[in-house]
Design an enzyme around this catalytic site. Sequence first.
Site, mmCIF file in Angstrom:
data_model
loop_
_atom_site.group_PDB
_atom_site.id
_atom_site.type_symbol
_atom_site.label_atom_id
_atom_site.label_comp_id
_atom_site.label_asym_id
_atom_site.label_seq_id
_atom_site.Cartn_x
_atom_site.Cartn_y
_atom_site.Cartn_z
ATOM 1 N N CYS A 41 14.230 14.707 -17.392
ATOM 2 C CA CYS A 41 14.924 13.481 -17.010
ATOM 3 C C CYS A 41 15.992 13.783 -15.950
ATOM 4 O O CYS A 41 16.564 14.869 -15.910
ATOM 5 C CB CYS A 41 15.583 12.849 -18.232
ATOM 6 S SG CYS A 41 16.333 11.245 -17.877
ATOM 7 N N ASP A 43 18.841 12.570 -15.912
ATOM 8 C CA ASP A 43 20.154 12.483 -16.566
ATOM 9 C C ASP A 43 21.034 13.687 -16.204
ATOM 10 O O ASP A 43 20.614 14.837 -16.346
ATOM 11 C CB ASP A 43 19.945 12.421 -18.091
ATOM 12 C CG ASP A 43 21.210 12.039 -18.832
ATOM 13 O OD1 ASP A 43 22.225 12.751 -18.689
ATOM 14 O OD2 ASP A 43 21.194 11.033 -19.554
ATOM 15 N N ARG A 45 23.348 15.087 -17.605
ATOM 16 C CA ARG A 45 23.759 15.968 -18.694
ATOM 17 C C ARG A 45 22.670 16.950 -19.105
ATOM 18 O O ARG A 45 22.900 17.835 -19.929
ATOM 19 C CB ARG A 45 24.152 15.125 -19.922
ATOM 20 C CG ARG A 45 25.282 14.162 -19.666
ATOM 21 C CD ARG A 45 25.372 13.111 -20.754
ATOM 22 N NE ARG A 45 24.173 12.270 -20.787
ATOM 23 C CZ ARG A 45 23.958 11.316 -21.690
ATOM 24 N NH1 ARG A 45 24.859 11.091 -22.635
ATOM 25 N NH2 ARG A 45 22.852 10.592 -21.637
ATOM 26 N N HIS A 97 14.949 13.936 -23.764
ATOM 27 C CA HIS A 97 16.237 14.173 -24.431
ATOM 28 C C HIS A 97 16.655 12.936 -25.223
ATOM 29 O O HIS A 97 16.387 11.803 -24.810
ATOM 30 C CB HIS A 97 17.326 14.547 -23.415
ATOM 31 C CG HIS A 97 17.710 13.424 -22.492
ATOM 32 N ND1 HIS A 97 18.845 12.677 -22.679
ATOM 33 C CD2 HIS A 97 17.096 12.907 -21.402
ATOM 34 C CE1 HIS A 97 18.928 11.753 -21.718
ATOM 35 N NE2 HIS A 97 17.881 11.872 -20.934
ATOM 36 N N CYS A 100 18.476 9.056 -24.213
ATOM 37 C CA CYS A 100 17.970 8.851 -22.852
ATOM 38 C C CYS A 100 18.139 7.376 -22.457
ATOM 39 O O CYS A 100 17.611 6.480 -23.121
ATOM 40 C CB CYS A 100 16.494 9.249 -22.775
ATOM 41 S SG CYS A 100 15.793 9.054 -21.123
#
Length: 208
Positions: A41, A43, A45, A97, A100
């Site tokens: 992803c 993302d 993080r 994750h 998400c």
Amino acid sequence: MKVEDVFKNNEKWISNKLSIDENYFTELAKGQAPEFLYIGCSDSRVSAEDLMGIQPGQAFVHRNVANLVNNVDLNVMTVLNYSVRHLKVKHVVVCGHYNCGGVKAAMQPDDMGILNPWLRNIRDVYRTHKDELNGIEDEAKRYDRLVELNVQEQCVNLLKTAAIQQAITERGLTVHGWVFDIRTGKLIDLNIDFDAILKDIKEIYNLY
Ligand code: CO
């Protein structure tokens, strides 16, 4: 964080690498032979190299919203074909994750404009596994499970491609479905039975 700090950090990083190995960048420039293709992803993080503890050169990386493998997405298909057929990676990983945002958005029945066709892929995963998901009363647990099932379905999408089928048959490439638990930092192998899935989908999707 200031943009100037990024360039200062870069200078520090160069010094650090060269202090360990003065030929570090000369070697890096020679070429790549990564063993992993990591599809994860976007993302901020979920940083592939950090969570796997790997260095530049060890993973070919593709990231998009909610780690989707869509067969009409020229971007992911290019990454897949180049890394599997030319770089000959040994492992292909789809890493989702928990928490998400893409998966969360797909769980809301809203018009999200340009995001609609992208999120449709995740809504299709929900529809495919509707009975199991609707059987989970706790919404947080249902959300976690959709993250896991989304990873599984994206792995199935990988197995539907000729490049992956060929690499599995000819040189034993392996596909892995993982979830990064953002709440603990732990990387979880979903231990998906890909032999069974491949046997099942080859009835229809046998390309190699
Ligand atoms: Co995400």
